[in-house]
Enzyme design. Structure first.
Site, PDB file in Angstrom:
ATOM      1  N   ASN A   1      -6.107  -2.399   2.193  1.00 53.82           N
ATOM      2  CA  ASN A   1      -6.106  -3.851   2.328  1.00 53.82           C
ATOM      3  C   ASN A   1      -7.537  -4.356   2.431  1.00 53.82           C
ATOM      4  O   ASN A   1      -8.390  -3.703   3.034  1.00 53.82           O
ATOM      5  CB  ASN A   1      -5.357  -4.286   3.592  1.00 53.82           C
TER       6      ASN A   1
ATOM      7  N   ARG B   1       0.826  -1.222   0.000  1.00 54.17           N
ATOM      8  CA  ARG B   1       0.000   0.000   0.000  1.00 54.17           C
ATOM      9  C   ARG B   1       0.851   1.260   0.000  1.00 54.17           C
ATOM     10  O   ARG B   1       0.617   2.175  -0.797  1.00 54.17           O
ATOM     11  CB  ARG B   1      -0.937   0.036   1.206  1.00 54.17           C
TER      12      ARG B   1
END
Length: 92
Positions: free
Chosen positions: A36, A18
């Site tokens: 996520n 990320r």
């Protein structure tokens, strides 16, 4: 302009995917978000000029060094211009 919704499968959580995706998207001048998912995938929405979005998609197929991407589901969406930056969102 181009907007995509992407689901990234593989070993993509706990490997800085990320943060790395957000950094790459920002470098490319894109806006949107990444987060996520509970099933182990990473989800992102990116918007900007088509060439930059395509460059981010190429990066997403590789990911950061510790990631092992096994699949990428990409869907183009209508451009909305709703974002002002590229953000890392809390997990779902």
């Amino acid at each position: 302009m181009k907007r995509v919704h992407v689901l990234v499968a593989g070993r993509v959580q706990g490997v800085w995917y990320r943060a790395s995706a957000a950094r790459k998207a920002s470098e490319l001048g894109l806006t949107g978000w990444v987060r996520n998912l509970p099933d182990g995938r990473v989800e992102l929405v990116a918007e900007g000029d088509a060439e930059s979005v395509d460059a981010l998609l190429a990066w997403c197929r590789r990911g950061p060094p510790l990631a092992r991407v096994t699949g990428l589901d990409v869907r183009e969406m209508a451009v909305t211009g709703e974002f002002t930056e590229f953000a890392v969102l809390r997990d779902v």
